[in-house]
Design an enzyme around this catalytic site. Structure first.
Site, PDB file in Angstrom:
ATOM      1  N   GLY A 107      12.610 -16.182 -53.433  1.00  0.00           N
ATOM      2  CA  GLY A 107      12.188 -16.064 -54.818  1.00  0.00           C
ATOM      3  C   GLY A 107      12.057 -17.429 -55.473  1.00  0.00           C
ATOM      4  O   GLY A 107      12.670 -18.410 -55.042  1.00  0.00           O
ATOM      5  N   GLY A 156      14.402 -13.993 -50.250  1.00  0.00           N
ATOM      6  CA  GLY A 156      13.439 -12.948 -50.560  1.00  0.00           C
ATOM      7  C   GLY A 156      12.292 -12.867 -49.571  1.00  0.00           C
ATOM      8  O   GLY A 156      11.650 -11.826 -49.438  1.00  0.00           O
ATOM      9  N   GLU A 179      21.988 -17.833 -50.140  1.00  0.00           N
ATOM     10  CA  GLU A 179      22.279 -17.618 -51.558  1.00  0.00           C
ATOM     11  C   GLU A 179      23.670 -18.070 -52.008  1.00  0.00           C
ATOM     12  O   GLU A 179      23.846 -18.484 -53.153  1.00  0.00           O
ATOM     13  CB  GLU A 179      22.071 -16.141 -51.921  1.00  0.00           C
ATOM     14  CG  GLU A 179      20.617 -15.705 -51.982  1.00  0.00           C
ATOM     15  CD  GLU A 179      20.021 -15.383 -50.625  1.00  0.00           C
ATOM     16  OE1 GLU A 179      18.826 -15.048 -50.551  1.00  0.00           O
ATOM     17  OE2 GLU A 179      20.758 -15.468 -49.609  1.00  0.00           O
ATOM     18  N   ASP A 187      20.322 -11.134 -51.587  1.00  0.00           N
ATOM     19  CA  ASP A 187      19.719 -10.010 -52.308  1.00  0.00           C
ATOM     20  C   ASP A 187      18.393  -9.639 -51.659  1.00  0.00           C
ATOM     21  O   ASP A 187      18.164  -9.936 -50.490  1.00  0.00           O
ATOM     22  CB  ASP A 187      19.548 -10.365 -53.791  1.00  0.00           C
ATOM     23  CG  ASP A 187      18.499 -11.432 -54.033  1.00  0.00           C
ATOM     24  OD1 ASP A 187      18.381 -12.371 -53.210  1.00  0.00           O
ATOM     25  OD2 ASP A 187      17.777 -11.348 -55.047  1.00  0.00           O
TER      26      ASP A 187
END
Length: 411
Positions: A107, A156, A179, A187
């Site tokens: 992301g 992501g 992360e 995530d």
């Protein structure tokens, strides 16, 4: 699997078409109406390109200057394209690749960081909603999907590919879920696919953020095929000639271009026994104690480097991530995404800690690589702090709404 996909497609195509378009129309009206027409066109059309073949379509992630990092606009366009292609009887299967030297680095966390600091929380929520909804659509897709994971595939980027049917890794593939090093948690569906890896490999990858190469990805099941990057043009050419929606035909085509896999001697997969021994413990503290014990006995280089990575990560992020991966083992993909959405909003709210913003600042903005974590140690991370990430959002803040009634559960 092939029969299930085909049967589901025939039975539900008409109903899915009506309801999915209604869902997407409401989504786009709500989220894009404030943008000028030219901005909408630029954002939605240029960041994800489309390559059409006779019986297939390829989505091309197209932000090479930022390693194809995912934006809200990309998530929205992917939703729209994939729903349209799924409902088109003239399209048999779908593929995805990235522009430049990356598949997708995850992301766009720098933009997210600036949005948080500017108080644009609604925009932040839309980012997670669009991305997670697309991942759910991919995970329950009724047509075969081929992701060409050439280059960086992190965070992501793994989320928008691994839930699909086929994943082709290459000699240039670099996988990671880093992360915890930015004060966050794995995530974009990572708590689902990490928790389903052999043994406790998922805990190791999720807590340390260590990288895997293409050979390791196929060896542990993250990828389904491996081919040298020089063969990608041939793979795409062969796929483009296929006139089918049959997964077994696509499988055969990919197998013809696949190469044998040889793990490096230093691969972590050769250390799965000691990895399981250390990362099977219930708490982060116990995991670290086990690694320190092994280090004192063997002075093993892998144990030393693993300990160093854990000590660089956010203490709160480590504890939240371990709990998330452990819960993912007993949940479906949609349950993981709904929980991760809740966790993500809690994580960017700064109510418990500013670790996410601090981690992005230290690694991506100021690049001083010296984050000041809060709390600064595992001992100071309370159970209540961790539980806050998993607690319900406020009464005025709904959980992530996925079109679960329209799609078959991904387990």
């Amino acid at each position: 699997m092939m029969q299930r996909f085909k049967a589901a497609l025939l039975q539900r195509r008409n109903n899915l078409h009506i309801h999915s378009l209604r869902f997407l129309n409401q989504f786009h009206t709500r989220n894009l109406c404030s943008l000028p027409d030219t901005a909408i066109t630029d954002e939605l059309d240029n960041q994800v390109l489309v390559e059409g073949k006779a019986w297939s379509r390829t989505a091309i992630l197209n932000r090479p200057s930022v390693l194809n990092c995912l934006s809200t606009a990309m998530g929205a366009r992917l939703q729209k394209l994939y729903t349209s292609w799924e409902n088109n009887p003239d399209i048999g299967f779908v593929a995805m690749k990235g522009s430049g030297r990356a598949f997708c680095a995850g992301g766009d966390i720098v933009t997210l960081y600036h949005m948080i600091n500017a108080g644009k929380m609604e925009d932040c929520k839309e980012f997670f909603r669009t991305l997670y909804t697309y991942i759910y659509i991919l995970g329950t897709y009724l047509k075969p999907h081929v992701a060409l994971l050439n280059g960086i595939t992190m965070g992501g980027g793994a989320g928008v590919s691994i839930p699909g049917m086929f994943r082709v890794a290459t000699d240039k593939t670099v996988f990671a879920t880093p992360e915890t090093l930015i004060g966050f948690h794995p995530d974009a569906g990572a708590s689902f696919f990490l928790s389903h890896l052999p043994g406790h490999l998922g805990e190791y990858l999720g807590l340390t953020g260590q990288k895997l190469n293409g050979a390791e990805m196929i060896s542990c099941g993250l990828a389904t095929h491996y081919a040298h990057s020089s063969k990608l043009d041939l793979i795409e050419e062969q796929l483009g000639k296929l006139d089918t929606d049959d997964p077994s035909v696509i499988e055969t085509s990919l197998e013809k271009c696949s190469d044998l896999v040889y793990l490096d001697n230093i691969s972590v997969l050769h250390r799965i026994e000691i990895l399981d021994k250390c990362f099977s413990h219930d708490t982060v503290e116990e995991i670290i104690d086990a690694l320190e014990s092994e280090t004192s006995k063997t002075n093993d280089a892998w144990c030393i480097s693993t300990l160093r990575r854990l000590k660089e990560a956010s203490p709160l992020g480590l504890k939240v991530s371990l709990k998330s991966i452990r819960e993912g083992r007993f949940q479906t993909l949609d349950q993981c995404l709904i929980r991760e959405y809740r966790m993500s909003l809690q994580g960017i709210s700064n109510q418990v800690s500013r670790d996410f913003c601090e981690g992005v600042r230290a690694r991506m903005v100021d690049k001083d690589l010296a984050p000041k974590w809060n709390p600064p140690s595992l001992e100071q991370v309370s159970k209540d702090m961790v539980e806050h990430y998993f607690s319900p959002l406020s009464k005025s803040e709904p959980d992530l709404e996925l079109p679960t009634e329209l799609r078959e559960a991904f387990t």
